[in-house]
Design a protein around this motif. Sequence first.
Motif, PDB file in Angstrom:
ATOM      1  N   THR A   9       0.834  -1.206   0.000  1.00 27.13           N
ATOM      2  CA  THR A   9       0.000   0.000   0.000  1.00 27.13           C
ATOM      3  C   THR A   9       0.871   1.259   0.000  1.00 27.13           C
ATOM      4  OG1 THR A   9      -1.584  -1.222   1.326  1.00 27.13           O
ATOM      5  CG2 THR A   9      -1.913   1.139   1.192  1.00 27.13           C
ATOM      6  N   GLY A  10       1.853   1.293   0.910  1.00 30.98           N
ATOM      7  CA  GLY A  10       2.718   2.477   1.011  1.00 30.98           C
ATOM      8  C   GLY A  10       3.473   2.725  -0.276  1.00 30.98           C
ATOM      9  N   ALA A  11       4.047   1.647  -0.842  1.00 31.52           N
ATOM     10  CA  ALA A  11       4.816   1.805  -2.075  1.00 31.52           C
ATOM     11  C   ALA A  11       3.901   2.261  -3.210  1.00 31.52           C
ATOM     12  CB  ALA A  11       5.506   0.492  -2.419  1.00 31.52           C
ATOM     13  N   GLY A  12       2.685   1.752  -3.204  1.00 34.60           N
ATOM     14  CA  GLY A  12       1.732   2.154  -4.237  1.00 34.60           C
ATOM     15  C   GLY A  12       1.375   3.631  -4.133  1.00 34.60           C
ATOM     16  N   ILE A  13       1.173   4.095  -2.909  1.00 36.69           N
ATOM     17  CA  ILE A  13       0.865   5.526  -2.704  1.00 36.69           C
ATOM     18  C   ILE A  13       2.030   6.369  -3.218  1.00 36.69           C
ATOM     19  CG2 ILE A  13       0.536   7.312  -0.942  1.00 36.69           C
ATOM     20  CD1 ILE A  13      -0.923   5.254   0.755  1.00 36.69           C
ATOM     21  N   LEU A  14       3.246   5.938  -2.868  1.00 33.91           N
ATOM     22  CA  LEU A  14       4.432   6.682  -3.304  1.00 33.91           C
ATOM     23  C   LEU A  14       4.530   6.723  -4.824  1.00 33.91           C
ATOM     24  CD1 LEU A  14       7.178   5.532  -0.823  1.00 33.91           C
ATOM     25  CD2 LEU A  14       6.673   7.882  -1.402  1.00 33.91           C
ATOM     26  N   LEU A  15       4.316   5.580  -5.423  1.00 39.39           N
ATOM     27  CA  LEU A  15       4.416   5.490  -6.883  1.00 39.39           C
ATOM     28  C   LEU A  15       3.460   6.486  -7.536  1.00 39.39           C
ATOM     29  CD1 LEU A  15       5.496   3.665  -9.352  1.00 39.39           C
ATOM     30  CD2 LEU A  15       3.256   2.625  -9.202  1.00 39.39           C
ATOM     31  N   ASN A  16       2.208   6.471  -7.097  1.00 37.11           N
ATOM     32  CA  ASN A  16       1.221   7.373  -7.701  1.00 37.11           C
ATOM     33  C   ASN A  16       1.561   8.833  -7.441  1.00 37.11           C
ATOM     34  OD1 ASN A  16      -0.443   5.436  -8.899  1.00 37.11           O
ATOM     35  ND2 ASN A  16      -1.383   4.979  -6.941  1.00 37.11           N
ATOM     36  N   GLY A  17       2.062   9.111  -6.229  1.00 43.33           N
ATOM     37  CA  GLY A  17       2.432  10.493  -5.899  1.00 43.33           C
ATOM     38  C   GLY A  17       3.553  10.998  -6.778  1.00 43.33           C
ATOM     39  N   VAL A  18       4.559  10.164  -6.981  1.00 46.75           N
ATOM     40  CA  VAL A  18       5.704  10.591  -7.802  1.00 46.75           C
ATOM     41  C   VAL A  18       5.298  10.736  -9.265  1.00 46.75           C
ATOM     42  CG1 VAL A  18       8.023   9.966  -8.568  1.00 46.75           C
ATOM     43  CG2 VAL A  18       7.383   9.624  -6.207  1.00 46.75           C
ATOM     44  N   ILE A  19       4.436   9.822  -9.729  1.00 49.57           N
ATOM     45  CA  ILE A  19       3.955   9.940 -11.119  1.00 49.57           C
ATOM     46  C   ILE A  19       3.241  11.281 -11.303  1.00 49.57           C
ATOM     47  CG2 ILE A  19       2.275   9.027 -12.778  1.00 49.57           C
ATOM     48  CD1 ILE A  19       2.982   6.213 -11.767  1.00 49.57           C
ATOM     49  N   GLU A  20       2.435  11.643 -10.315  1.00 49.09           N
ATOM     50  CA  GLU A  20       1.715  12.923 -10.396  1.00 49.09           C
ATOM     51  C   GLU A  20       2.691  14.097 -10.414  1.00 49.09           C
ATOM     52  OE1 GLU A  20      -1.322  13.294  -7.422  1.00 49.09           O
ATOM     53  OE2 GLU A  20      -1.653  15.397  -7.920  1.00 49.09           O
ATOM     54  N   GLU A  21       3.726  14.005  -9.582  1.00 50.52           N
ATOM     55  CA  GLU A  21       4.715  15.090  -9.539  1.00 50.52           C
ATOM     56  C   GLU A  21       5.513  15.160 -10.831  1.00 50.52           C
ATOM     57  OE1 GLU A  21       7.045  14.366  -6.083  1.00 50.52           O
ATOM     58  OE2 GLU A  21       5.625  15.336  -4.749  1.00 50.52           O
ATOM     59  N   LYS A  22       5.800  13.994 -11.380  1.00 47.25           N
ATOM     60  CA  LYS A  22       6.563  13.956 -12.626  1.00 47.25           C
ATOM     61  C   LYS A  22       5.722  14.554 -13.753  1.00 47.25           C
ATOM     62  CE  LYS A  22       9.378  12.073 -15.840  1.00 47.25           C
ATOM     63  NZ  LYS A  22      10.764  12.339 -16.061  1.00 47.25           N
ATOM     64  N   THR A  33       9.372   4.389  -5.806  1.00 48.05           N
ATOM     65  CA  THR A  33       9.542   5.837  -5.994  1.00 48.05           C
ATOM     66  C   THR A  33      10.420   6.101  -7.214  1.00 48.05           C
ATOM     67  OG1 THR A  33       9.425   6.068  -3.607  1.00 48.05           O
ATOM     68  CG2 THR A  33      10.203   7.972  -4.811  1.00 48.05           C
ATOM     69  N   ALA A  34      11.493   5.326  -7.334  1.00 43.23           N
ATOM     70  CA  ALA A  34      12.395   5.517  -8.469  1.00 43.23           C
ATOM     71  C   ALA A  34      11.681   5.225  -9.782  1.00 43.23           C
ATOM     72  CB  ALA A  34      13.615   4.609  -8.317  1.00 43.23           C
ATOM     73  N   ILE A  35      10.893   4.164  -9.792  1.00 47.80           N
ATOM     74  CA  ILE A  35      10.158   3.833 -11.023  1.00 47.80           C
ATOM     75  C   ILE A  35       9.161   4.943 -11.362  1.00 47.80           C
ATOM     76  CG2 ILE A  35       8.384   2.261 -11.933  1.00 47.80           C
ATOM     77  CD1 ILE A  35       9.981  -0.038 -10.705  1.00 47.80           C
ATOM     78  N   GLY A  36       8.507   5.450 -10.341  1.00 49.82           N
ATOM     79  CA  GLY A  36       7.545   6.534 -10.563  1.00 49.82           C
ATOM     80  C   GLY A  36       8.187   7.763 -11.200  1.00 49.82           C
ATOM     81  N   SER A  37       9.466   7.994 -10.880  1.00 51.29           N
ATOM     82  CA  SER A  37      10.129   9.194 -11.400  1.00 51.29           C
ATOM     83  C   SER A  37      10.362   9.126 -12.905  1.00 51.29           C
ATOM     84  CB  SER A  37      11.466   9.416 -10.679  1.00 51.29           C
ATOM     85  OG  SER A  37      12.400   8.440 -11.085  1.00 51.29           O
ATOM     86  N   PHE A  38      10.227   7.922 -13.489  1.00 50.22           N
ATOM     87  CA  PHE A  38      10.403   7.783 -14.936  1.00 50.22           C
ATOM     88  C   PHE A  38       9.069   7.865 -15.686  1.00 50.22           C
ATOM     89  CE2 PHE A  38      14.388   5.897 -13.570  1.00 50.22           C
ATOM     90  CZ  PHE A  38      15.277   6.324 -14.549  1.00 50.22           C
ATOM     91  N   CYS A  39       7.986   7.868 -14.943  1.00 46.53           N
ATOM     92  CA  CYS A  39       6.685   7.686 -15.588  1.00 46.53           C
ATOM     93  C   CYS A  39       5.785   8.901 -15.406  1.00 46.53           C
ATOM     94  CB  CYS A  39       5.985   6.464 -15.006  1.00 46.53           C
ATOM     95  SG  CYS A  39       7.020   5.000 -15.021  1.00 46.53           S
ATOM     96  N   GLU A  40       5.076   9.219 -16.465  1.00 42.45           N
ATOM     97  CA  GLU A  40       4.108  10.314 -16.369  1.00 42.45           C
ATOM     98  C   GLU A  40       2.683   9.774 -16.284  1.00 42.45           C
ATOM     99  OE1 GLU A  40       4.626  13.645 -18.879  1.00 42.45           O
ATOM    100  OE2 GLU A  40       6.779  13.700 -18.577  1.00 42.45           O
TER     101      GLU A  40
END
Lengths: 313, 426
Positions: free
Chosen positions: B215-228, B312-319
């Motif tokens: 759950t936590g990692a999923g929240i982070l992923l979505n948050g970073v995608i939004e920021e990216k 988080t790192a994966i999210g930083s590559f994705c829009e």
Amino acid sequence: MTDAALSLTNVTKRYGAFTAVDDLSFTAERGRILGFLGPNGAGKTSTLRMVLGLSEATSGTLNVLGAPDGRSVRDRIGFLPEERGLYRRMTPIEAIVFLAGLKGVPGPVARKRAIAMLEEQGLGEAQNRQIRQLSKGMAQKVQLIAAVAHEPELVILDEPFSGLDPVNQQTLEATIRGLAQRGATVVFSTHVMQHAERLCEHVVLLTRGKKVFDGSVAEAKGRAPRALVLEGQLDAAATGALPGIASVTSTPLEAGGQRHVCALKANASGQEALKKAFAQGLDIQRFELREPTLHDAFIVLTGEQLDQPEMAA
Amino acid sequence: MRRLLRIAQREYVAYVRTVGFWLSMLALPLGMALLMGASGWMEASAPPPALVLIDQTPGQVYLAPVTQALTTRNNIGRPRNEVVAPPIALPTDPAAIGPALKPWLAGDSRLAGKRKLAGAFVVHGAGEAVAVDVWTDNPLLGATESVRRAIAGRMTQAKLEAAGVSPKLLADAQALEPKMTDFSPKAAGKASLLTRLPGLIGFGAAMLLWSVIFTGAGILLNGVIEEKSSKVLEVLLSSATVPEILFGKILGVAGVTFTVLGVWGGVGAVLMNIFAPEQAAGIGQVLFSGGLLFYFAFYLVCGYLMYASVFTAIGSFCETTREAQTLLGPIMILLTIPVIFLSQALRRPDTPALEILSWVPPFTPFMMTARAASGPPMWQVVATGILMLATVAVVMWIAGRAFRAGALSTGKVDLKGLVAKLRGGE
């Protein structure tokens, strides 16, 4: 000790086989506005990212407020990226307080400054609305305020005028002048020469990663010839034969006739050409002796044509 | 540290303000209350299955014992079945009884009170050739077994009585059974719920750890995608270091997750103390003795840091989430493996497969959490812990590089491109 806020010496940046910035050197004096000019893909953003420490130079040295790059002095730098970005669900005040907080400004101080700056930019009523509810121009103003609310010594603005309407462009120009008057060094990149011409004392022209000019705006314009513009029912050959004309660029006019932009030779004033044209009875409906612009200088210096997007009058 | 805490604070506040956070907070307690209420209500309100019992044997000797067996009471004191009179006069041929009752068994006709006939048992034959025909389309396994046992018992009794065994002796013999007692080697005494609790808690904690990390990692992923996608990451990178941003985000989301867990745990503890104080004391005793709580905390922190950094790192590559899905495929497969093996840990915590998986760092947090309660060898605890700590450090270092490269990247990135960017650093 140098009075430069920023200096680059023989800086090169390569991405694999592609050289984005090639042996670039220039200096930005403290308290001045430096225009960092070039067409899209010239290497401006790559250079600014190296200055900020977001990417490392392949070779060469940088001096950013006395540090090897912006990382160790990030609290003294304000940065507006080319692609604007703010948290859409935050209000302008929250966004400014958060970003200023990252730069070390205490919350109450940042809040006070945010309110004052938003009022100054005409965003007083929007200060508590979510950013996603603001227009693009309003959001850009908020982002600029967020970039400078910590009163940085060095302000780096990457294409700050893009996407702004002419009125907001003028407002932004005033803001940039205000920053310099306060003592900040402003470095802004743009591919629209008119802004640089109005704002800068010092410009660096870049194309395909290489510096093609580094000096004052007057010096840059001095590299381009003055031009005599003639419009009417006259042909290019007759125009080119006038005294003091180096070259002619002709374009047809919608109402009929031609528009000839005649580049003058180095010592030619244009008077002789005009006298001769009237003496020959050429059909001239309009004439203009035009001083060179920075845009003309850029074309002469690089041989490239720049995009001409929307501009402030 | 100042920037890290500010970023963490922003993350925390941003999520706590959302409706989704409060829905998540209320979802589990409400869901459990509804589930418990619904199942209790269904059990209390649903009438017991109605069954027809026809005994065609001479003297109807099986009618009473079978009726008694079918109508024993369940744990809330309600009879398990109800034996009802046939709705029509039935034929005498046993084979014709089922077809005659078909409209009621199929639900086309109803019994009194609009009840459906759940089944019919027809006992026929005599002596040692007694047969039972069961007519039903419903799974009446419990009832069928009760009927079988009752008739078998009565037949055995008849046979023994015919052989001269006195009814008293028979009753005494049937009452004979060994006294069974469970002992726990660990507790050096009788086994109880308390002695079994560590294994249950280990399993529960491992599953909880898995869901918290996911759950936590999923929240982070979505948050970073939004920021990216909204270009905020570049602004952040010019204002803070990569570790400050990365850890700030991870810390903020951890705060959100633990707030929810804390509230659930707190409410659960209070309710258990009120309604099941013995079990609550048992759980408390297990958690606070033997260092279990420390193990859980250690594996939770390590597991969360490892997976949160990667996400988080994966999210930083994705829009977009779709872009992230292509990169997340291998990690999702990794995350499902522990779930498959965790149920085994409950029954056999020392099976070789679990022991081997404990040495694979991505699985260590889950496997060791599940095994911790059964007391694995200390050298294994220490060695797998060191291996996992080293892995977490390496993963976080790589994630930091990836985050920086991803935050400044543009365009789509596939797995090959991601690896290339990691090697290039930008």
